[in-house]
Scaffold this active site. Structure first.
Site, short mmCIF file in Angstrom:
data_model
loop_
_atom_site.label_atom_id
_atom_site.label_comp_id
_atom_site.label_asym_id
_atom_site.label_seq_id
_atom_site.Cartn_x
_atom_site.Cartn_y
_atom_site.Cartn_z
N ASP A 43 0.84 -1.20 0.00
CA ASP A 43 0.00 0.00 0.00
C ASP A 43 0.88 1.25 0.00
O ASP A 43 1.68 1.45 0.91
CB ASP A 43 -0.89 -0.01 1.24
CG ASP A 43 -1.82 1.20 1.25
OD1 ASP A 43 -2.87 1.13 0.59
OD2 ASP A 43 -1.48 2.22 1.88
N TYR A 48 3.05 10.11 0.82
CA TYR A 48 4.01 9.51 1.77
C TYR A 48 5.45 9.91 1.43
O TYR A 48 6.36 9.70 2.23
CB TYR A 48 3.88 7.98 1.82
CG TYR A 48 2.51 7.47 2.25
CD1 TYR A 48 1.60 8.29 2.92
CD2 TYR A 48 2.14 6.15 1.99
CE1 TYR A 48 0.35 7.80 3.28
CE2 TYR A 48 0.89 5.67 2.37
CZ TYR A 48 0.00 6.50 3.00
OH TYR A 48 -1.23 6.01 3.37
N LYS A 77 -2.55 6.37 -4.01
CA LYS A 77 -3.66 7.29 -3.68
C LYS A 77 -3.42 8.69 -4.23
O LYS A 77 -2.28 9.18 -4.23
CB LYS A 77 -3.84 7.37 -2.16
CG LYS A 77 -3.85 6.02 -1.48
CD LYS A 77 -4.15 6.08 0.00
CE LYS A 77 -3.86 4.73 0.65
NZ LYS A 77 -2.45 4.53 1.03
N HIS A 110 -7.50 9.81 -1.70
CA HIS A 110 -6.91 9.64 -0.36
C HIS A 110 -7.82 10.20 0.75
O HIS A 110 -8.00 9.57 1.79
CB HIS A 110 -5.53 10.32 -0.33
CG HIS A 110 -4.63 9.77 0.71
ND1 HIS A 110 -3.27 9.70 0.55
CD2 HIS A 110 -4.86 9.27 1.94
CE1 HIS A 110 -2.71 9.18 1.62
NE2 HIS A 110 -3.67 8.91 2.49
#
Ligand code: A2P
Length: 315
Positions: A43, A48, A77, A110
């Protein structure tokens, strides 16, 4: 390892590796170790800040013949500042470039929190309202990505029942996944029931309470999920760890889960949770420790004179 059938020919491994908070410098090794151990579901997300490094890890794994692309299930996302139909294709293409892939297995919105380009989300005018930037318009961009084969499935994250319902009623291609916080202190029973009825698979983020969140995402006096006495009793009885009990409980509810770790022993421990079977009695005991309390509470989207409240974020 159990799989969930998202739809015909699209099978979703129930346990995956989370990469939120995995720093560049650690994440590549974590992904490589995880895949070598047998993880097949990774994932990711643009926000990030580690997709390039994860892309390097995938490239190495494929080149060395450790795993084939089609054996992995890879999620990413769309970040908040790329809401809006026309922004989605450039965003997913950037993610594919960073991850060194031709396609994703799953692409999610997201957060239902549209923001202006490169905005940090700290001031009211960083945000669009959902009237200005409706989810159904952003969703059209995800549908285009799906139709172009850039992603095999599309879905959302951090959506409550009302927003899911709206999307189900205003979309050509239905969302197949909703990724939300879910753990024994925040069990999400109502949402899980709604999703089951509507053929949406839940994925649990922060299953272990995400204790490595940055300080600004934490509140004072948070309960310590990994020290819970009921979970500890069950773990002792089963001769396993509390983390494994939590992960087994989530999988036994038919919910996919993505614990994050960058540590080889904990990666293995988490992976092996799929072999643990809890009794009905143990499942009931865990049901009783629900506190209906989020660790990732969404407070960070609430700014003075901004468009969001805690109620409308999660509805
Ligand atoms: P680490 O990466 O050093 O293993 P979440 O998945 O809820 O976001 O939680 C991630 C946090 O939990 C990280 O701090 C991670 O640390 C830690 N963690 C991951 N697996 C375990 C485990 N099996 N036991 C204890 N802590 C764990």
């Amino acid at each position: 390892m159990k799989h969930i059938e998202l739809r015909k020919n699209s099978s979703f491994p129930i346990l995956g590796l989370g990469t939120w908070k995995s720093a560049p410098g650690e994440v590549s090794n974590a992904v490589i170790e995880a895949v070598k151990m047998g993880y097949r579901h990774i994932d990711c997300a643009a926000i990030y800040g580690n997709e390039k490094e994860i892309g390097e890890a995938f490239s190495q794994l494929f080149k060395q013949g450790i795993v084939k692309r089609e054996e992995l299930f890879i999620t990413s996302k769309l970040w908040n500042d790329n809401h809006g139909e026309k922004n989605v294709l450039p965003a997913i293409k950037q993610t594919l470039t960073d991850l060194q892939l031709d396609y994703l297995d799953l692409y999610l919105i997201h957060w239902p929190v549209p923001m202006k380009k490169n905005a940090a989300g700290s001031h009211a005018n960083d945000f669009y309202t959902l009237e200005e930037m409706p989810i159904k318009e952003t969703w059209k961009g995800l549908e285009s990505a799906y139709k172009l084969g850039l992603t095999k499935n599309i879905g959302v994250s951090n959506f409550g029942v009302k927003k899911l319902n709206n999307l189900l009623n205003n979309s050509e291609i239905k969302p197949l996944v909703n990724q939300v916080e879910l753990n024994p202190y925040f069990q999400q029973e109502e949402l899980a029931e709604y999703c089951t009825k509507n053929n949406i698979t839940l994925t649990a983020y922060s299953p272990l309470g995400s204790n490595d969140r940055p300080a600004n995402l934490k509140s004072e006096n948070e309960p310590k999920l990994l020290e819970d006495t009921t979970l500890m009793e069950i773990a002792n009885a089963k001769n396993c760890s509390i983390a494994q009990v939590i992960l087994a409980w989530i999988q036994q509810r038919g919910i996919t889960v993505i614990p994050k770790s960058v540590n080889k022993n904990r990666l293995l421990q988490n992976f092996q949770s799929s072999e643990i079977e809890l009794t009905n009695e143990e499942m009931k005991k865990i049901k009783n420790i629900n506190k209906n309390r989020r660790f990732v509470d969404g407070e960070f989207w609430i700014v003075e004179n901004g468009p969001h409240t805690i109620e409308n974020i999660w509805e």
